[in-house]
Design an enzyme around this catalytic site. Structure first.
Site, PDB file in Angstrom:
ATOM      1  CB  SER A 157      -0.910   0.016   1.237  1.00  0.00           C
ATOM      2  OG  SER A 157      -1.545   1.276   1.389  1.00  0.00           O
ATOM      3  CE1 TYR A 172      -4.939  -2.289   4.435  1.00  0.00           C
ATOM      4  CE2 TYR A 172      -3.631  -0.316   4.030  1.00  0.00           C
ATOM      5  CZ  TYR A 172      -4.297  -1.428   3.561  1.00  0.00           C
ATOM      6  OH  TYR A 172      -4.311  -1.692   2.214  1.00  0.00           O
TER       7      TYR A 172
END
Length: 267
Positions: A157, A172
């Site tokens: 990400s 996350y």
């Protein structure tokens, strides 16, 4: 390490390269599966909660002359990986007449933020099991099947990079950051078999992550798009093409890299 040597993998009965793509019932995984198949490779795609989406992906690949199979996989349960490996091995033999893989794409996961003050141990552990522990040990389980000169691609990400730091994503991003670091070390460790290991870090992309956040809150799209160089958010095919490139022989001289695929987000 002897169980991971290429000498124990027999020659395939087909010249078609076979790629496993986890979490391919929708979003980036589906985009990657379609793009990989379009390049003439067979696809074994996995699903967890949405079997109907996986079957639609398989049907679309087959409609365009490709080969694909869908298998269930709960990435959060490493104890199921031996049974999954057996099912995958059976699919390789029955569909393609081989016992080897060309590549593994660790894409399955979930998103959604949670403020640090509200983070619980259970929520943190859920991030860990699916986003870091799962792909790490699935790679270990499938490594004996991956051919010499194969490839591993991890979906990370852009949140792990400076410039894309939003409140609520510490848990996350920590797991995605761990996966990105593991990618670099595995590239070194698996280089003896010429297996390339890279990660892709998408920016905001139209997927069902965050409980289909873009579908439920379409008003956030314009703000995110305005932060990109091209004035739009990413589509699954944008990221899928990068992943397909990284599992193809066109990227034979790339390993240990984290590729940003963000459309110039937060430049």
């Amino acid at each position: 390490m002897s169980e991971h040597t290429s000498e124990q993998i027999t020659e395939p009965a087909t010249d078609e390269k076979i790629v496993v793509v986890t979490g391919a019932s929708s979003g980036i995984g589906r985009g990657a599966a379609l793009e990989i198949a379009a390049r003439g490779m067979g696809v074994i795609l996995t699903y967890h909660a949405r079997p109907e989406g996986a079957e639609r992906t398989v049907d679309e690949i087959r409609e365009h002359g490709g080969t694909a199979v869908a298998l269930p996989l709960d990435l959060s349960r490493t104890d199921t990986f031996p049974a999954f490996t057996n099912a995958l091995t059976a699919a390789l033999k029955s569909e393609w007449g081989t016992d080897r893989l060309h590549a593994l794409v660790n894409n399955a996961g979930f998103g959604g933020g949670m403020a640090f003050e509200e983070m619980t141990e259970d929520a943190f552990d859920a991030y860990y099991r699916v986003l870091l522990r799962g792909p790490y040990f699935l790679t270990q389980a499938l490594l004996p099947l991956i051919e010499h000169g194969g490839a591993i691609v991890n979906t990370s990400s852009s949140s792990v990079r400076p410039g894309d730091t939003e409140p609520g994503y510490s848990g996350y991003a920590a797991m995605k950051g761990g996966l990105t670091v593991a990618t670099r070390f595995l590239a070194k460790e698996l280089s003896g078999r010429s297996i390339r290991v890279n990660s892709v870090s998408p920016g905001p992309t139209r997927t069902r992550l965050g409980d289909n956040a873009f579908g439920r809150f379409p008003e956030v799209i314009d703000g995110l798009a305005a932060k990109t160089a091209f004035g739009r958010i990413g589509e699954p095919s944008d990221i899928g093409k990068v992943i397909a490139f990284l599992v193809s022989d066109d990227s034979a001289w790339i390993t240990g890299e984290d590729i940003l695929a963000t459309g110039g987000y937060a430049l």
